[in-house]
Design a protein around this motif. Structure first.
Motif, PDB file in Angstrom:
ATOM      1  N   ASP A 104       5.112  10.881  -8.096  1.00 29.32           N
ATOM      2  CA  ASP A 104       6.354  10.390  -8.712  1.00 29.32           C
ATOM      3  C   ASP A 104       7.016   9.344  -7.817  1.00 29.32           C
ATOM      4  O   ASP A 104       7.506   8.312  -8.301  1.00 29.32           O
ATOM      5  CB  ASP A 104       7.322  11.550  -8.961  1.00 29.32           C
ATOM      6  N   LYS A 105       7.003   9.609  -6.544  1.00 32.64           N
ATOM      7  CA  LYS A 105       7.602   8.665  -5.600  1.00 32.64           C
ATOM      8  C   LYS A 105       6.808   7.361  -5.566  1.00 32.64           C
ATOM      9  O   LYS A 105       7.380   6.261  -5.524  1.00 32.64           O
ATOM     10  CB  LYS A 105       7.647   9.286  -4.198  1.00 32.64           C
ATOM     11  N   ILE A 106       5.469   7.486  -5.612  1.00 31.93           N
ATOM     12  CA  ILE A 106       4.629   6.283  -5.631  1.00 31.93           C
ATOM     13  C   ILE A 106       4.926   5.446  -6.870  1.00 31.93           C
ATOM     14  O   ILE A 106       5.071   4.220  -6.794  1.00 31.93           O
ATOM     15  CB  ILE A 106       3.134   6.660  -5.572  1.00 31.93           C
TER      16      ILE A 106
ATOM     17  N   VAL B 104       0.854  -1.191   0.000  1.00 32.46           N
ATOM     18  CA  VAL B 104       0.000   0.000   0.000  1.00 32.46           C
ATOM     19  C   VAL B 104       0.889   1.240   0.000  1.00 32.46           C
ATOM     20  O   VAL B 104       1.935   1.275   0.659  1.00 32.46           O
ATOM     21  CB  VAL B 104      -0.953   0.019   1.217  1.00 32.46           C
ATOM     22  N   TYR B 105       0.462   2.265  -0.759  1.00 35.70           N
ATOM     23  CA  TYR B 105       1.210   3.513  -0.867  1.00 35.70           C
ATOM     24  C   TYR B 105       0.255   4.694  -0.743  1.00 35.70           C
ATOM     25  O   TYR B 105      -0.868   4.657  -1.246  1.00 35.70           O
ATOM     26  CB  TYR B 105       1.951   3.581  -2.209  1.00 35.70           C
ATOM     27  N   GLY B 106       0.705   5.730  -0.065  1.00 33.68           N
ATOM     28  CA  GLY B 106      -0.078   6.949   0.059  1.00 33.68           C
ATOM     29  C   GLY B 106      -0.898   6.993   1.334  1.00 33.68           C
ATOM     30  O   GLY B 106      -1.049   5.998   2.045  1.00 33.68           O
ATOM     31  N   ASN B 107      -1.417   8.185   1.627  1.00 35.97           N
ATOM     32  CA  ASN B 107      -2.297   8.355   2.781  1.00 35.97           C
ATOM     33  C   ASN B 107      -3.185   9.566   2.549  1.00 35.97           C
ATOM     34  O   ASN B 107      -3.052  10.275   1.548  1.00 35.97           O
ATOM     35  CB  ASN B 107      -1.487   8.506   4.074  1.00 35.97           C
ATOM     36  N   SER B 108      -4.099   9.799   3.488  1.00 35.19           N
ATOM     37  CA  SER B 108      -4.972  10.973   3.432  1.00 35.19           C
ATOM     38  C   SER B 108      -4.752  11.855   4.650  1.00 35.19           C
ATOM     39  O   SER B 108      -5.664  12.533   5.124  1.00 35.19           O
ATOM     40  CB  SER B 108      -6.443  10.529   3.361  1.00 35.19           C
TER      41      SER B 108
END
Length: 716
Positions: A209-211, A160-164
């Motif tokens: 970009d990192k994701i 999983v990548y990212g968050n809110s």
């Protein structure tokens, strides 16, 4: 020496080739199992998609539809995310969704709370114990983390990548989708994935970009990769500080970022070995669009162009959030046993986006006007029947004109559900169209009733109800799919078959039709055939699939047959009735499990009881009782039932002789059977109050009309 160097060089080259081939073989072997990518664009709406060119391009080459996002009780929040990764509807909140990338300190904290890790994981839910405790009394008894559990059990890995996150709060609810039952995820980055940008809510935005770089590195290892785009969710929590113009400006900027990311992601994943899902686990942004169904795009290997459908909904274009996990598992050739949802299938449809916009408008309109229209119907019923009661009580004499209008009003009340059904046949997606068409049809019915022999019309309407509802069940809602008295796919309690409102109406139509047939021909076989036809259509797993409705109809049928045979309703016959009901439900359950590839509620419940024990049965009974108790306390239909019972008692007292004579007719037997069925229906359905309310209301209208205007019925 030269030969030695050649020999060494040869082996070095051979070793390098072997190493390269081994990596290539490993990757190919893994990719043979394929990859699933889930892009979470929480708070996305249908209207947003017009601004997303890459998204629209994927629609042209993929499958596009609507998803019911409801968790255990809401269309927002963490519960909808957790439900995607569970066997059934799940309760969750932000406090029970505290995911972090594991360092040594956090690993120690996790192990103190949940136990030793059996292998290395990069991400863990530090509050997994709280999440399980939160669902301890969940009436649906979900297996939390079912998707992640099955993936790990099958040797697959998750990421999983990212968050809110905001500037004040960690929001990592998207990680609820790939975690296993222990809250663990193999790979990912949810802590260090944002960059500063003052143009975005809270001055931060997702680093796409990192994701993309991290996905490129991990796609040969993880079978399921979830990406939380985050920025729309941040905007939703921030929008109270923004004017409408600023909200749209920032939203358009975020949508462009997400759309660019989708285009870049598609370029690196490969359609021939990947499944891509893009959806919002919660309903959309309320200031943009009040719709509660969420858009979902499915694209990749094996996905046909068009619209989705599943055995959960059996409704083209609409699926449930519970269908996501079975679809992922099916794509990866893993078992989907004991999952509450079903694998998503695909229907070819030209211009799927336009079709989905069309049905979304009709579904949302029906859901919005449903409660208020039924409330208006119930109120009108009470007012008109109280007027009739006053006329009875004070023996008011009406002139012919007023008498005719009272007949017409009673017939209109009796025919209103038919008007609702007819109204739903037209493509109505605005409130103005709904009201206008309802008024026109009501006026047409009024004209017909004024110009026709009204005494026989009530029997014609009764026959029509029976035929229309039976055909509607046989052809999967051909007449009532968008009717306010049919099931609501936004509520999600039922998507196909026959709902409790329609069961209440069908119970009236069936018992009265059987009574009319018996009274006209005195042939018991015709009467019993009608009753058993109704039981079959309502109870069969591939037709009505309504267990509570089946029990109500079966109880009414047995009572009717006892009346035909002049048998008393004693303890022996009540016990026999109970045995017949249990055997019938057992047979229907066996048919559902044995011959239905995707069992309905009945089959799934019996399988769950077999797997988890009889304790689940207690949960079901408790759920139904609690739902009815809650509805009795707050529902308008409680008042409708009480007033109807009062009116029936008063009519029975004032017209004792007529009522006694009426009850001795075939129609009277049908009336009594219907009352028995409505009582049973109230007891065995989790929203049986509505079933009983509609049944009793229709029967009171029928009784008043018969007593007032059809003396021939009870003088025979």
């Amino acid at each position: 020496m030269k030969k030695a160097r050649i020999f060494i060089t040869f082996f070095v080259v051979l070793f390098i080739l072997f190493f390269i081939l081994e990596i290539g073989y490993s990757n190919d072997n893994f990719n043979a199992d394929h990859n699933v990518y889930i892009v979470v664009a929480n708070k996305l709406t249908l209207s947003d998609i017009d601004k997303m060119s890459n998204f629209k391009m994927l629609i042209e080459d993929g499958n596009f539809g609507l998803m019911n996002v409801r968790g255990i009780s809401s269309y927002r929040g963490a519960g909808s995310f957790a439900t995607i990764n569970a066997s059934n509807k799940t309760s969750a909140n932000n406090e029970s969704s505290q995911f972090h990338n594991l360092d040594n300190k956090l690993k120690e904290i996790y192990e103190n709370r949940a136990g030793k890790l059996d292998k290395e994981y990069e991400i863990a839910n530090m509050q997994i114990g709280r999440l399980h405790n939160q669902n301890e009394n969940n009436r649906y008894s979900p297996f939390i983390g079912a998707l992640g559990h099955m993936l790990h059990k099958g040797g697959h890995k998750t990421a999983v990548y990212g968050n809110s996150d905001t500037d004040m709060q960690f929001i990592r609810t998207s990680a609820l989708i790939p975690m296993d039952s222990k809250g663990l995820i193999d790979y990912g980055n949810i802590d260090d994935i944002l960059i500063e940008d003052l143009d975005y809510p809270y001055g931060i935005k997702t680093d796409y970009d990192k994701i993309l770089d991290e996905i490129w590195d991990i796609k040969s290892k993880a079978s399921l990769i979830v990406v939380d785009t985050g920025d729309l969710n941040r905007l939703n929590s921030y929008n109270n500080f923004l004017s409408d113009d600023k909200l749209h400006q920032k939203r358009n900027m975020i949508l462009q970022d997400i759309d660019t990311f989708i285009g870049d992601l598609v370029n690196i994943i490969g359609k021939d070995k990947s499944l891509l899902m893009i959806f919002s686990p919660n309903s959309g942004e309320e200031r943009i669009d009040g719709n509660r169904l969420s858009p979902i795009l499915i694209w990749g290997k094996g996905v046909e162009k068009g619209i989705p459908i599943s055995a959960t909904t059996k409704r083209p274009g609409v699926i449930s959030n519970l269908d996501i996990s079975p679809t992922v598992l099916n794509f990866l050739n893993l078992s989907i046993e004991n999952m509450g949802g079903n694998n998503i299938n695909y229907i070819e449809k030209y211009n799927s986006f336009k079709y989905i916009e069309s049905i979304n408008g009709r579904i949302n309109l029906m859901s919005r006007v449903r409660g208020k229209t039924l409330l208006l119907y119930g109120t009108a019923s009470i007012v008109i029947m109280l007027m009739a009661s006053v006329i009875f009580l004070f023996k008011i004499k009406l002139n012919n004109n007023l008498r005719e209008w009272m007949q017409v009003l009673l017939l209109l009340l009796y025919g209103l559900p038919m008007i609702f059904i007819i109204n739903s046949l037209f493509k109505i997606d605005t409130l103005f169209k709904f009201v206008a068409s309802l008024v026109i049809i009501l006026g047409l019915f009024t004209y017909i009733f004024k110009k026709t022999n009204v005494k026989s019309l009530i029997f014609f309407i009764t026959y029509s109800y029976f035929i229309i509802i039976a055909v509607d069940i046989l052809f999967n809602g051909i007449f009532t799919k968008y009717s306010i008295i049919s099931h609501d796919p936004i509520i999600g309690a039922r998507y196909f078959g026959i709902g409790n409102e329609m069961v209440g109406l069908f119970l009236v139509a069936t018992t009265l039709t059987a009574g009319l047939l018996h009274q006209k021909s005195n042939k018991k076989s015709r009467t019993i055939l009608v009753l058993f036809m109704a039981i079959f259509t309502v109870g069969h797993p591939k037709l009505g699939a309504n267990v509570g409705g089946t029990i109500a109809l079966l109880s009414a049928t047995i009572f009717f047959i006892l009346e035909l045979m002049n048998k008393e309703l004693n303890l022996k016959n009540m016990t026999l009735t109970l045995v017949i009901v249990i055997i019938t439900i057992g047979i229907l359950g066996y048919i559902d499990i044995k011959f239905n590839p995707s069992p309905t509620h009945l089959g799934s419940t019996l399988l769950s009881i077999n797997n988890t024990g009889i304790g689940l049965m207690k949960n079901i009974i408790d759920r139904k009782l609690l739902m009815n108790i809650r509805l009795v306390g707050i529902s308008f239909w409680t008042k409708v039932i009480i007033i109807n019972v009062f009116i029936q008692i008063m009519v029975s007292y004032l017209f004792k002789d007529r009522i006694n004579n009426f009850m001795n007719t075939g129609l009277g037997k049908g009336y009594l059977a219907c009352i028995i069925g409505s009582i049973v229906g109230f007891l065995v359905n989790d929203s049986g109050l509505i079933l009983s309310g509609i049944t009793v209301n229709m029967m009171t209208i029928f009784l008043i009309f018969i007593i007032l205007y059809n003396k021939e019925i009870y003088t025979k």
